[in-house]
Scaffold this motif. Structure first.
Motif, PDB file in Angstrom:
ATOM      1  N   ASP A 160     -60.679  43.284  -2.547  1.00 58.45           N
ATOM      2  CA  ASP A 160     -59.718  43.987  -1.694  1.00 58.45           C
ATOM      3  C   ASP A 160     -58.278  43.789  -2.186  1.00 58.45           C
ATOM      4  OD1 ASP A 160     -59.282  45.738   0.355  1.00 58.45           O
ATOM      5  OD2 ASP A 160     -59.319  44.236   1.951  1.00 58.45           O
ATOM      6  N   GLY A 161     -58.125  43.793  -3.499  1.00 55.38           N
ATOM      7  CA  GLY A 161     -56.786  43.697  -4.077  1.00 55.38           C
ATOM      8  C   GLY A 161     -56.207  42.295  -4.132  1.00 55.38           C
ATOM      9  N   LEU A 162     -57.020  41.281  -3.842  1.00 53.40           N
ATOM     10  CA  LEU A 162     -56.519  39.898  -3.851  1.00 53.40           C
ATOM     11  C   LEU A 162     -57.404  39.002  -4.721  1.00 53.40           C
ATOM     12  CD1 LEU A 162     -55.838  39.333  -0.045  1.00 53.40           C
ATOM     13  CD2 LEU A 162     -54.113  39.643  -1.861  1.00 53.40           C
ATOM     14  N   PHE A 163     -56.781  38.083  -5.436  1.00 55.60           N
ATOM     15  CA  PHE A 163     -57.542  37.063  -6.173  1.00 55.60           C
ATOM     16  C   PHE A 163     -57.793  35.897  -5.213  1.00 55.60           C
ATOM     17  CE2 PHE A 163     -55.622  39.539  -9.525  1.00 55.60           C
ATOM     18  CZ  PHE A 163     -56.654  39.630 -10.440  1.00 55.60           C
ATOM     19  N   SER A 164     -59.053  35.488  -5.098  1.00 57.68           N
ATOM     20  CA  SER A 164     -59.368  34.460  -4.096  1.00 57.68           C
ATOM     21  C   SER A 164     -60.552  33.616  -4.548  1.00 57.68           C
ATOM     22  CB  SER A 164     -59.718  35.140  -2.767  1.00 57.68           C
ATOM     23  OG  SER A 164     -60.722  36.110  -2.996  1.00 57.68           O
ATOM     24  N   PRO A 165     -60.609  32.350  -4.074  1.00 54.19           N
ATOM     25  CA  PRO A 165     -61.790  31.531  -4.373  1.00 54.19           C
ATOM     26  C   PRO A 165     -62.974  32.031  -3.548  1.00 54.19           C
ATOM     27  CG  PRO A 165     -60.297  30.328  -2.931  1.00 54.19           C
ATOM     28  CD  PRO A 165     -59.638  31.640  -3.240  1.00 54.19           C
ATOM     29  N   SER A 166     -64.148  31.469  -3.769  1.00 53.83           N
ATOM     30  CA  SER A 166     -65.297  31.869  -2.945  1.00 53.83           C
ATOM     31  C   SER A 166     -65.073  31.374  -1.523  1.00 53.83           C
ATOM     32  CB  SER A 166     -66.590  31.289  -3.521  1.00 53.83           C
ATOM     33  OG  SER A 166     -66.528  29.880  -3.468  1.00 53.83           O
ATOM     34  N   VAL A 167     -65.751  32.020  -0.583  1.00 56.81           N
ATOM     35  CA  VAL A 167     -65.538  31.699   0.831  1.00 56.81           C
ATOM     36  C   VAL A 167     -65.784  30.220   1.097  1.00 56.81           C
ATOM     37  CG1 VAL A 167     -66.463  32.085   3.152  1.00 56.81           C
ATOM     38  CG2 VAL A 167     -66.073  34.026   1.629  1.00 56.81           C
ATOM     39  N   ASP A 168     -66.824  29.652   0.497  1.00 56.80           N
ATOM     40  CA  ASP A 168     -67.119  28.237   0.793  1.00 56.80           C
ATOM     41  C   ASP A 168     -66.492  27.279  -0.230  1.00 56.80           C
ATOM     42  OD1 ASP A 168     -68.692  28.228  -1.443  1.00 56.80           O
ATOM     43  OD2 ASP A 168     -70.482  27.458  -0.433  1.00 56.80           O
ATOM     44  N   GLY A 169     -65.687  27.814  -1.130  1.00 56.99           N
ATOM     45  CA  GLY A 169     -64.948  26.946  -2.070  1.00 56.99           C
ATOM     46  C   GLY A 169     -65.770  26.443  -3.248  1.00 56.99           C
ATOM     47  N   GLY A 170     -67.039  26.829  -3.337  1.00 53.94           N
ATOM     48  CA  GLY A 170     -67.877  26.351  -4.446  1.00 53.94           C
ATOM     49  C   GLY A 170     -67.430  26.946  -5.779  1.00 53.94           C
ATOM     50  N   HIS A 171     -67.616  26.197  -6.834  1.00 52.88           N
ATOM     51  CA  HIS A 171     -67.269  26.757  -8.139  1.00 52.88           C
ATOM     52  C   HIS A 171     -68.232  26.263  -9.210  1.00 52.88           C
ATOM     53  CE1 HIS A 171     -65.015  22.946  -8.139  1.00 52.88           C
ATOM     54  NE2 HIS A 171     -65.293  22.953  -9.431  1.00 52.88           N
ATOM     55  N   LEU A 172     -68.156  26.906 -10.365  1.00 46.46           N
ATOM     56  CA  LEU A 172     -68.997  26.575 -11.524  1.00 46.46           C
ATOM     57  C   LEU A 172     -68.083  26.336 -12.711  1.00 46.46           C
ATOM     58  CD1 LEU A 172     -71.395  29.629 -11.165  1.00 46.46           C
ATOM     59  CD2 LEU A 172     -72.060  27.261 -10.719  1.00 46.46           C
ATOM     60  N   GLU A 173     -68.598  25.572 -13.685  1.00 42.35           N
ATOM     61  CA  GLU A 173     -67.838  25.377 -14.920  1.00 42.35           C
ATOM     62  C   GLU A 173     -68.303  26.380 -15.967  1.00 42.35           C
ATOM     63  OE1 GLU A 173     -68.456  21.269 -15.869  1.00 42.35           O
ATOM     64  OE2 GLU A 173     -66.603  20.685 -14.820  1.00 42.35           O
TER      65      GLU A 173
END
Ligand code: TXE
Length: 483
Positions: free
Chosen positions: A9-22
């Motif tokens: 929706d036009g915004l850069f954002s982390p995942s909703v639950d904050g999880g990430h991968l390397e």
């Protein structure tokens, strides 16, 4: 280290639950970025944004959307070097290849579809008392799922026609190669593409990819990847009556006939086998050589393979660098071991490549280009997709045998035939069950032509009219003018 975000929706954002991968550099094993480990909630946001944006986007004229594609092509062209460097870092492929193929084609895809749109004329069918107008509408929201071998090349191949035809997009790049999809999102953001028209969600296939397949608001799925994953895509999406385009694996034959120009055929067969370390679905991973030319062809082929420069991706002269990951290296090596068990001979390669600063203990996924002889054309190594720098060699006597060998796999994507007798080549091409055959060339693409496979290599065609057809709903408006 770069932190990559979703673009929703036009915004850069982390995942909703904050999880990430390397995300690793396969040539060194170093972590080069993190990406969001998105889940269903992220897909929900992306699909909602895309659904909201679609009516206004679809209401633009084809010419207005073609102008957007022009702008995107121009902006990506300015980032040519940035795209090539990022692709080389992410995939481990040689920088020269990333410039020549990946960065260039990503621009071309947008430019091609913009120009192709302008050549379209409205299709009409006149009756004695009425006129029929064939109209193409966007499908709605489409899901685009892409692999790691040609990351932005394949993503842009889908995004350009999808946007052109009035669709809005939820895209998921491979978790192994997220960087250039992020560059595309940044570029669209800088261009002020209306928010929600293009959405990018990063993460794992069975999580975020699966959520895209299952989302009821997503009307079409264009997927490029492995055949096993393609089965899951079809099993999930088909019962929901989603439109599906599946570009899957290949086990393509390079057929050398005894009247081939030896020099051209040797160079062509090496290019077909080892471009991108064999990690292109079109690669010629089975080399079928007519017996009467085998003694001349094979030594020249092996000499050409051994002359390839193996080196770090950043080395301008490298022709072969790292493959995509250590895990994939293990898979490819397991096939080399299997070849030995199946009675094959390693004619060259077969070991991890040791190059300059990249020693045997380095963490890079380097493998020397490998040629295997002595295997039945029905062996597992000769029929299963290895997707690495490995080619098996098989000898045939007659054209009928060449056809039988070429067709002896579950795949049917592409192939090439090398002969001076073009009529003979064309006749042979028609006996081979594949979507594409090249004669005296390989990966020679006119983007207007149909691209896709038969058998387990996929369903549907993309390219030119076929892409426009896939990414649209064709309707007919029948008019009687009472005047
Ligand atoms: O591909 P996957 P993988 C072949 C090649 C390779 C094998 C496996 O033989 O060794 O496939 O590669 C996403 N729902 N090709 O496992 O899994 C995934 O995240 C939705 C040929 O890397 O097919 C990625 O974005 N999506 C091929 C994309 O699918 C899912 C190119 C492709 O990854 C998903 C690559 C799921 N359940 C590999 N599971 C070609 N045709 O060029 C995964 N994904």
């Amino acid at each position: 280290m770069q932190e990559v975000f979703n673009y929703i929706d036009g915004l850069f954002s982390p995942s909703v639950d904050g999880g990430h991968l390397e995300n690793l550099n396969p040539a060194t094993g170093e972590v080069i970025s993190t990406i969001p480990r998105s889940l269903q909630a992220d897909v929900e946001h992306a699909a909602s944004a895309a659904l909201r944006a679609q009516p206004a986007w679809n209401a633009l004229s084809l010419e207005q959307r073609a102008l957007w594609l022009d702008r995107i092509a121009d902006a990506l062209e300015e980032k040519h070097e940035h795209i090539a460097q990022s692709e080389s870092l992410d995939t481990g492929k040689p920088i020269a290849l990333a410039r020549r193929v990946d960065a260039a084609r990503s621009v071309d895809n947008f430019r091609f579809f913009a120009e192709f749109a302008r050549e379209q004329t409205e299709m009409t069918f006149k009756m004695d008392d009425a006129m029929n107008y064939v109209h193409r509408n966007g499908l709605g929201v489409v899901g685009l799922i892409t692999p790691w071998n040609l990351p932005l090349y394949l993503l842009s191949w889908k995004v350009a026609p999808a946007l052109l035809m009035g669709n809005t997009v939820v895209a998921k790049p491979s978790e192994l190669t997220p960087l250039t999809a992020n560059i595309l999102a940044e570029t669209l953001h800088e261009l002020n593409l209306p928010k929600g028209v293009f959405n990018l969600v990063h993460g794992l296939g069975p999580e975020v990819g699966q959520a895209i397949l299952e989302h009821p608001g997503i009307k079409g799925i264009s997927f490029t990847g492995g055949t096993a994953t393609g089965r899951i895509v079809a099993a999930t999406a088909a019962p929901m009556f989603k439109k599906l385009s599946l570009e899957l694996g290949g086990k393509n034959a390079t057929i050398i006939l005894d009247d081939a120009d030896l020099d051209i055929a040797v160079k062509g067969a090496v290019r077909a086998a080892f471009t991108n370390s064999g990690q292109v679905c079109l690669c010629g991973s089975r080399l079928l050589v007519q017996s009467s030319i085998a003694d001349a062809f094979l030594p020249a082929f092996i000499a050409e393979v051994e002359a390839m420069n193996i080196g770090a991706p950043s080395d301008e002269t490298s022709q072969i660098s790292s493959i995509i990951s250590r895990e994939h290296l293990h898979k490819v090596e397991s096939y080399i071991e299997l070849a030995l068990q199946e009675g094959g001979d390693i004619l060259t390669g077969g070991t991890r490549a040791m190059t300059g600063p990249v020693g045997p203990d380095a963490h890079g996924a380097y493998l020397a280009p490998t040629v295997i002889g002595g295997l039945s054309h029905l062996s597992r190594c000769a029929t299963e997709e290895i997707f690495g720098p490995v080619v098996t060699v098989h000898i045939f006597d007659t054209l009928e045998q060449a056809t039988e060998m070429a067709n002896a796999t579950e795949y049917g994507l592409a192939g090439s035939i090398w002969t001076k007798d073009v009529a003979q080549g064309r006749a042979l091409a028609q006996t081979i069950d594949t979507g594409i055959v090249w004669i005296n060339t390989w990966l020679h693409r006119d983007l207007r032509t149909p691209f896709g496979g038969v058998k387990n290599s996929g369903v549907g065609r993309e390219g030119g009219q076929w892409s426009l057809g896939f990414f649209s709903e064709t309707t007919n408006i029948c008019v009687i003018d009472p005047k």
